[in-house]
Motif scaffolding. Structure first.
Motif, PDB file in Angstrom:
ATOM      1  N   LEU A   1     -13.573   1.173 -22.797  1.00  0.00           N
ATOM      2  CA  LEU A   1     -12.150   0.840 -22.882  1.00  0.00           C
ATOM      3  C   LEU A   1     -11.405   1.271 -21.617  1.00  0.00           C
ATOM      4  O   LEU A   1     -10.516   0.568 -21.134  1.00  0.00           O
ATOM      5  N   ARG A   2     -11.792   2.413 -21.078  1.00  0.00           N
ATOM      6  CA  ARG A   2     -11.142   2.894 -19.859  1.00  0.00           C
ATOM      7  C   ARG A   2     -11.440   1.960 -18.678  1.00  0.00           C
ATOM      8  O   ARG A   2     -10.556   1.650 -17.879  1.00  0.00           O
ATOM      9  N   LYS A   3     -12.691   1.484 -18.582  1.00  0.00           N
ATOM     10  CA  LYS A   3     -13.057   0.554 -17.519  1.00  0.00           C
ATOM     11  C   LYS A   3     -12.262  -0.743 -17.642  1.00  0.00           C
ATOM     12  O   LYS A   3     -11.794  -1.290 -16.643  1.00  0.00           O
ATOM     13  N   GLU A   4     -12.101  -1.229 -18.873  1.00  0.00           N
ATOM     14  CA  GLU A   4     -11.315  -2.441 -19.094  1.00  0.00           C
ATOM     15  C   GLU A   4      -9.864  -2.235 -18.667  1.00  0.00           C
ATOM     16  O   GLU A   4      -9.265  -3.102 -18.034  1.00  0.00           O
ATOM     17  N   ALA A   5      -9.305  -1.076 -19.009  1.00  0.00           N
ATOM     18  CA  ALA A   5      -7.919  -0.781 -18.641  1.00  0.00           C
ATOM     19  C   ALA A   5      -7.757  -0.679 -17.129  1.00  0.00           C
ATOM     20  O   ALA A   5      -6.781  -1.173 -16.560  1.00  0.00           O
ATOM     21  N   GLU A   6      -8.726  -0.073 -16.468  1.00  0.00           N
ATOM     22  CA  GLU A   6      -8.659   0.068 -15.019  1.00  0.00           C
ATOM     23  C   GLU A   6      -8.832  -1.271 -14.311  1.00  0.00           C
ATOM     24  O   GLU A   6      -8.325  -1.472 -13.213  1.00  0.00           O
ATOM     25  N   ALA A   7      -9.549  -2.199 -14.943  1.00  0.00           N
ATOM     26  CA  ALA A   7      -9.785  -3.506 -14.340  1.00  0.00           C
ATOM     27  C   ALA A   7      -8.534  -4.378 -14.348  1.00  0.00           C
ATOM     28  O   ALA A   7      -8.413  -5.298 -13.541  1.00  0.00           O
ATOM     29  N   GLN A   8      -7.592  -4.087 -15.218  1.00  0.00           N
ATOM     30  CA  GLN A   8      -6.351  -4.859 -15.257  1.00  0.00           C
ATOM     31  C   GLN A   8      -5.516  -4.509 -14.039  1.00  0.00           C
ATOM     32  O   GLN A   8      -5.447  -3.374 -13.611  1.00  0.00           O
ATOM     33  N   GLU A   9      -4.861  -5.539 -13.493  1.00  0.00           N
ATOM     34  CA  GLU A   9      -4.068  -5.308 -12.281  1.00  0.00           C
ATOM     35  C   GLU A   9      -2.812  -4.500 -12.576  1.00  0.00           C
ATOM     36  O   GLU A   9      -2.384  -3.700 -11.769  1.00  0.00           O
ATOM     37  N   SER A  10      -2.200  -4.746 -13.711  1.00  0.00           N
ATOM     38  CA  SER A  10      -1.013  -3.986 -14.077  1.00  0.00           C
ATOM     39  C   SER A  10      -1.080  -3.680 -15.570  1.00  0.00           C
ATOM     40  O   SER A  10      -1.607  -4.465 -16.349  1.00  0.00           O
ATOM     41  N   PRO A  11      -0.540  -2.544 -15.955  1.00  0.00           N
ATOM     42  CA  PRO A  11      -0.582  -2.204 -17.383  1.00  0.00           C
ATOM     43  C   PRO A  11       0.282  -3.158 -18.195  1.00  0.00           C
ATOM     44  O   PRO A  11       1.255  -3.721 -17.676  1.00  0.00           O
ATOM     45  N   GLU A  12      -0.097  -3.343 -19.458  1.00  0.00           N
ATOM     46  CA  GLU A  12       0.675  -4.213 -20.329  1.00  0.00           C
ATOM     47  C   GLU A  12       2.037  -3.610 -20.631  1.00  0.00           C
ATOM     48  O   GLU A  12       3.009  -4.315 -20.805  1.00  0.00           O
ATOM     49  N   MET A  13       2.097  -2.290 -20.714  1.00  0.00           N
ATOM     50  CA  MET A  13       3.347  -1.595 -20.998  1.00  0.00           C
ATOM     51  C   MET A  13       3.479  -0.416 -20.047  1.00  0.00           C
ATOM     52  O   MET A  13       2.495   0.206 -19.683  1.00  0.00           O
ATOM     53  N   THR A  14       4.712  -0.114 -19.694  1.00  0.00           N
ATOM     54  CA  THR A  14       4.943   1.079 -18.881  1.00  0.00           C
ATOM     55  C   THR A  14       4.941   2.298 -19.790  1.00  0.00           C
ATOM     56  O   THR A  14       5.054   2.186 -21.018  1.00  0.00           O
ATOM     57  N   LEU A  15       4.844   3.456 -19.196  1.00  0.00           N
ATOM     58  CA  LEU A  15       4.858   4.692 -19.965  1.00  0.00           C
ATOM     59  C   LEU A  15       6.184   4.837 -20.713  1.00  0.00           C
ATOM     60  O   LEU A  15       6.221   5.282 -21.851  1.00  0.00           O
ATOM     61  N   ASP A  16       7.279   4.439 -20.085  1.00  0.00           N
ATOM     62  CA  ASP A  16       8.583   4.509 -20.746  1.00  0.00           C
ATOM     63  C   ASP A  16       8.625   3.601 -21.979  1.00  0.00           C
ATOM     64  O   ASP A  16       9.179   3.966 -23.016  1.00  0.00           O
ATOM     65  N   GLU A  17       8.034   2.410 -21.874  1.00  0.00           N
ATOM     66  CA  GLU A  17       8.001   1.492 -23.014  1.00  0.00           C
ATOM     67  C   GLU A  17       7.155   2.066 -24.154  1.00  0.00           C
ATOM     68  O   GLU A  17       7.522   1.963 -25.329  1.00  0.00           O
ATOM     69  N   ILE A  18       6.042   2.680 -23.801  1.00  0.00           N
ATOM     70  CA  ILE A  18       5.179   3.298 -24.817  1.00  0.00           C
ATOM     71  C   ILE A  18       5.922   4.425 -25.516  1.00  0.00           C
ATOM     72  O   ILE A  18       5.924   4.518 -26.751  1.00  0.00           O
ATOM     73  N   ASN A  19       6.601   5.277 -24.737  1.00  0.00           N
ATOM     74  CA  ASN A  19       7.335   6.388 -25.333  1.00  0.00           C
ATOM     75  C   ASN A  19       8.478   5.900 -26.212  1.00  0.00           C
ATOM     76  O   ASN A  19       8.760   6.480 -27.261  1.00  0.00           O
ATOM     77  N   ALA A  20       9.135   4.817 -25.811  1.00  0.00           N
ATOM     78  CA  ALA A  20      10.219   4.255 -26.619  1.00  0.00           C
ATOM     79  C   ALA A  20       9.675   3.749 -27.959  1.00  0.00           C
ATOM     80  O   ALA A  20      10.307   3.944 -29.009  1.00  0.00           O
ATOM     81  N   GLU A  21       8.521   3.112 -27.940  1.00  0.00           N
ATOM     82  CA  GLU A  21       7.923   2.651 -29.200  1.00  0.00           C
ATOM     83  C   GLU A  21       7.541   3.820 -30.090  1.00  0.00           C
ATOM     84  O   GLU A  21       7.724   3.770 -31.306  1.00  0.00           O
ATOM     85  N   ILE A  22       7.003   4.865 -29.512  1.00  0.00           N
ATOM     86  CA  ILE A  22       6.640   6.059 -30.294  1.00  0.00           C
ATOM     87  C   ILE A  22       7.882   6.654 -30.948  1.00  0.00           C
ATOM     88  O   ILE A  22       7.869   7.010 -32.127  1.00  0.00           O
ATOM     89  N   LYS A  23       8.988   6.746 -30.202  1.00  0.00           N
ATOM     90  CA  LYS A  23      10.234   7.277 -30.756  1.00  0.00           C
ATOM     91  C   LYS A  23      10.720   6.425 -31.915  1.00  0.00           C
ATOM     92  O   LYS A  23      11.204   6.943 -32.923  1.00  0.00           O
ATOM     93  N   GLU A  24      10.623   5.103 -31.797  1.00  0.00           N
ATOM     94  CA  GLU A  24      11.053   4.200 -32.867  1.00  0.00           C
ATOM     95  C   GLU A  24      10.232   4.415 -34.131  1.00  0.00           C
ATOM     96  O   GLU A  24      10.764   4.431 -35.234  1.00  0.00           O
ATOM     97  N   VAL A  25       8.922   4.570 -33.974  1.00  0.00           N
ATOM     98  CA  VAL A  25       8.049   4.746 -35.141  1.00  0.00           C
ATOM     99  C   VAL A  25       8.344   6.079 -35.822  1.00  0.00           C
ATOM    100  O   VAL A  25       8.308   6.171 -37.046  1.00  0.00           O
ATOM    101  N   ARG A  26       8.658   7.092 -35.056  1.00  0.00           N
ATOM    102  CA  ARG A  26       8.897   8.429 -35.623  1.00  0.00           C
ATOM    103  C   ARG A  26      10.232   8.526 -36.351  1.00  0.00           C
ATOM    104  O   ARG A  26      10.457   9.467 -37.083  1.00  0.00           O
ATOM    105  N   LYS A  27      11.140   7.575 -36.140  1.00  0.00           N
ATOM    106  CA  LYS A  27      12.472   7.629 -36.790  1.00  0.00           C
ATOM    107  C   LYS A  27      12.361   7.470 -38.277  1.00  0.00           C
ATOM    108  O   LYS A  27      11.671   6.865 -38.905  1.00  0.00           O
TER     109      LYS A  27
END
Length: 69
Positions: A43-69
């Motif tokens: 999975l890590r190799k697949e992630a590294e092979a992508q040119e850009s991440p699907e989500m930024t770290l800020d987007e991931i953290n925002a989703e985590i905050k929404e789920v925790r509400k």
């Protein structure tokens, strides 16, 4: 045998024996760990092979905050 009949037999056996009628087992801990590390590496190799991440770290953290509400 229908699924309903099989479930009824299972439930009656559990009730009668007061335990799970099947032996539950897993591979040795070393095998599980090795398999998990292999999957993680793939999975890590697949992630590294992508040119850009699907989500930024800020987007991931925002989703985590929404789920925790």
């Amino acid at each position: 045998m229908s699924a309903n009949t099989a479930i009824n037999i299972f439930v009656r056996t559990v009730n009668r024996c007061r335990k799970n009628p099947f032996t539950i087992s897993a591979e040795s801990n070393n095998d599980i760990r090795e398999n998990a590390l292999n999957v993680f590496s793939e999975l890590r190799k697949e992630a590294e092979a992508q040119e850009s991440p699907e989500m930024t770290l800020d987007e991931i953290n925002a989703e985590i905050k929404e789920v925790r509400k």
